[in-house]
Scaffold this active site. Structure first.
Site, PDB file in Angstrom:
ATOM      1  N   GLY A  46     -72.215 -30.582  -5.965  1.00 48.99           N
ATOM      2  CA  GLY A  46     -73.581 -30.156  -6.719  1.00 48.99           C
ATOM      3  C   GLY A  46     -74.073 -29.155  -5.630  1.00 48.99           C
ATOM      4  N   GLN A  51     -80.655 -23.761  -1.940  1.00 47.15           N
ATOM      5  CA  GLN A  51     -79.567 -24.062  -1.068  1.00 47.15           C
ATOM      6  C   GLN A  51     -79.155 -22.521  -0.415  1.00 47.15           C
ATOM      7  OE1 GLN A  51     -77.873 -27.726  -2.853  1.00 47.15           O
ATOM      8  NE2 GLN A  51     -77.640 -28.134  -0.388  1.00 47.15           N
ATOM      9  N   CYS A  92     -75.348 -33.939   1.587  1.00 46.70           N
ATOM     10  CA  CYS A  92     -75.995 -32.947   1.162  1.00 46.70           C
ATOM     11  C   CYS A  92     -75.274 -31.576   1.996  1.00 46.70           C
ATOM     12  CB  CYS A  92     -77.342 -32.823   1.515  1.00 46.70           C
ATOM     13  SG  CYS A  92     -78.293 -31.445   1.009  1.00 46.70           S
ATOM     14  N   LEU A  93     -74.871 -30.278   1.383  1.00 43.46           N
ATOM     15  CA  LEU A  93     -74.371 -29.499   2.041  1.00 43.46           C
ATOM     16  C   LEU A  93     -75.226 -28.791   3.004  1.00 43.46           C
ATOM     17  CD1 LEU A  93     -72.225 -27.893  -1.032  1.00 43.46           C
ATOM     18  CD2 LEU A  93     -71.710 -29.684   0.824  1.00 43.46           C
ATOM     19  N   HIS A 134     -80.743 -35.329  -7.149  1.00 41.42           N
ATOM     20  CA  HIS A 134     -80.968 -34.755  -5.864  1.00 41.42           C
ATOM     21  C   HIS A 134     -81.053 -33.341  -5.746  1.00 41.42           C
ATOM     22  CE1 HIS A 134     -78.708 -34.398  -1.669  1.00 41.42           C
ATOM     23  NE2 HIS A 134     -78.700 -33.177  -2.120  1.00 41.42           N
ATOM     24  N   GLU A 135     -80.328 -32.627  -6.823  1.00 37.22           N
ATOM     25  CA  GLU A 135     -80.368 -31.203  -6.990  1.00 37.22           C
ATOM     26  C   GLU A 135     -81.817 -30.559  -7.334  1.00 37.22           C
ATOM     27  OE1 GLU A 135     -78.227 -29.690  -5.524  1.00 37.22           O
ATOM     28  OE2 GLU A 135     -76.417 -31.280  -5.483  1.00 37.22           O
ATOM     29  N   HIS A 138     -83.818 -30.449  -4.639  1.00 35.44           N
ATOM     30  CA  HIS A 138     -84.024 -29.123  -3.767  1.00 35.44           C
ATOM     31  C   HIS A 138     -84.834 -28.271  -4.382  1.00 35.44           C
ATOM     32  CE1 HIS A 138     -81.012 -29.804  -0.822  1.00 35.44           C
ATOM     33  NE2 HIS A 138     -80.239 -30.250  -1.728  1.00 35.44           N
TER      34      HIS A 138
HETATM   35  O1  K1U Z   1     -76.802 -30.941  -2.816  1.00 33.95           O
HETATM   36  C1  K1U Z   1     -75.886 -30.713  -2.084  1.00 33.95           C
HETATM   37  O2  K1U Z   1     -75.945 -30.246  -0.963  1.00 33.95           O
HETATM   38  C2  K1U Z   1     -74.603 -31.169  -2.791  1.00 33.95           C
HETATM   39  C3  K1U Z   1     -74.280 -32.627  -2.707  1.00 33.95           C
HETATM   40  C4  K1U Z   1     -74.587 -33.443  -3.919  1.00 33.95           C
HETATM   41  C5  K1U Z   1     -74.720 -34.940  -3.788  1.00 33.95           C
HETATM   42  C6  K1U Z   1     -73.533 -35.597  -3.306  1.00 33.95           C
HETATM   43  C7  K1U Z   1     -73.604 -37.098  -3.274  1.00 33.95           C
HETATM   44  C8  K1U Z   1     -74.784 -37.723  -3.750  1.00 33.95           C
HETATM   45  C9  K1U Z   1     -75.955 -37.002  -3.878  1.00 33.95           C
HETATM   46  C10 K1U Z   1     -75.888 -35.514  -4.043  1.00 33.95           C
HETATM   47  C11 K1U Z   1     -72.718 -33.007  -2.092  1.00 33.95           C
HETATM   48  O3  K1U Z   1     -71.983 -32.415  -2.736  1.00 33.95           O
HETATM   49  S1  K1U Z   1     -72.525 -33.505  -0.624  1.00 33.95           S
HETATM   50  C12 K1U Z   1     -70.526 -33.755  -0.661  1.00 33.95           C
HETATM   51  C13 K1U Z   1     -70.128 -34.752  -1.371  1.00 33.95           C
HETATM   52  O4  K1U Z   1     -70.674 -35.507  -1.814  1.00 33.95           O
HETATM   53  C14 K1U Z   1     -68.719 -34.341  -1.871  1.00 33.95           C
HETATM   54  C15 K1U Z   1     -67.950 -33.412  -1.305  1.00 33.95           C
HETATM   55  C16 K1U Z   1     -66.464 -33.386  -1.748  1.00 33.95           C
HETATM   56  C17 K1U Z   1     -66.107 -34.154  -2.711  1.00 33.95           C
HETATM   57  C18 K1U Z   1     -66.789 -35.315  -3.273  1.00 33.95           C
HETATM   58  C19 K1U Z   1     -68.130 -35.512  -2.787  1.00 33.95           C
HETATM   59 ZN    ZN Z   2     -78.385 -31.389  -1.188  1.00 28.79          ZN
END
Ligand code: K1U
Ligand code: ZN
Length: 171
Positions: A46, A51, A92-93, A134-135, A138
């Site tokens: 996401g 972000q 979270c990225l 979560h998004e 943000h």
């Molecule tokens: O909002 C963000 O920064 C994105 C975040 C979303 C999220 C993931 C897990 C739980 C809640 C919200 C991410 O994508 S973190 C990276 C991640 O979880 C992932 C990356 C590659 C493959 C699978 C998952």
């Molecule tokens: Zn995030």
């Protein structure tokens, strides 16, 4: 299309409140394309416009195994959240390499506009529900670490600041 730089916690711009999109036009479609490219490249499941320092209510999500089912939410709103809660390990990225458990509504119903400006509603559970909540946080200027203890949050802040300094030193 272009990759967009992702803001890192504790950047104060992550706490800005996003404004509603007034019209879904070519400018918004270009932002969505760039956000999707940035999310896939990271990789993530996401990304919220906040972000990437764009303070408009836009989210992209792809929770599919093959990462080939892009979902776009413009001006998303929660219509209903289940009283049942579920805890999920979140990442979270904007807070790379940190993961922790957050409790949220197990299911949500969300309404939003699609890439053509048409309204739609979706019932979400599992990872999609977690990711949507979560998004949407943000877009309200809230980062998931704000659900953690002040001790954990301060530790993450310090580590992230140290990492940012090291990166500048490497240049
Ligand atoms: O909002 C963000 O920064 C994105 C975040 C979303 C999220 C993931 C897990 C739980 C809640 C919200 C991410 O994508 S973190 C990276 C991640 O979880 C992932 C990356 C590659 C493959 C699978 C998952
Ligand atoms: Zn995030």
């Amino acid at each position: 299309m272009a990759l967009l730089p992702v803001l890192c916690y504790p950047d104060p711009r992550l706490h800005k409140v996003a404004k509603p999109v007034e019209k879904v036009d070519a400018r918004i479609q270009k932002i969505v394309a760039n956000m999707a490219e940035t999310m896939y490249e990271a990789p993530g499941v996401g990304l919220a416009a906040t972000q990437v320092d764009i303070h408009e209510r836009i989210i992209v999500i792809d929770v599919s195994d093959e990462q080939n089912e892009l979902m776009v939410f413009i001006n998303p709103e929660v219509l209903w959240a289940s009283p049942e809660k579920k805890s999920w390990r979140e990442g979270c990225l904007s807070v790379p390499d940190f993961y922790d458990d957050v409790e949220r509504a197990a299911s949500v119903r969300v309404k939003a506009l699609d890439l053509n400006g048409n309204p739609f509603e979706i019932d979400a559970d599992g990872l999609l529900s977690v990711c949507l909540q979560h998004e949407m946080d943000h877009l309200l200027g809230k980062v998931f670490v704000e659900y953690l203890s002040i001790l954990k949050r301060n530790r993450i802040s310090l580590k992230m600041k140290k990492r940012a300094k090291e990166l500048v030193g490497q240049r």
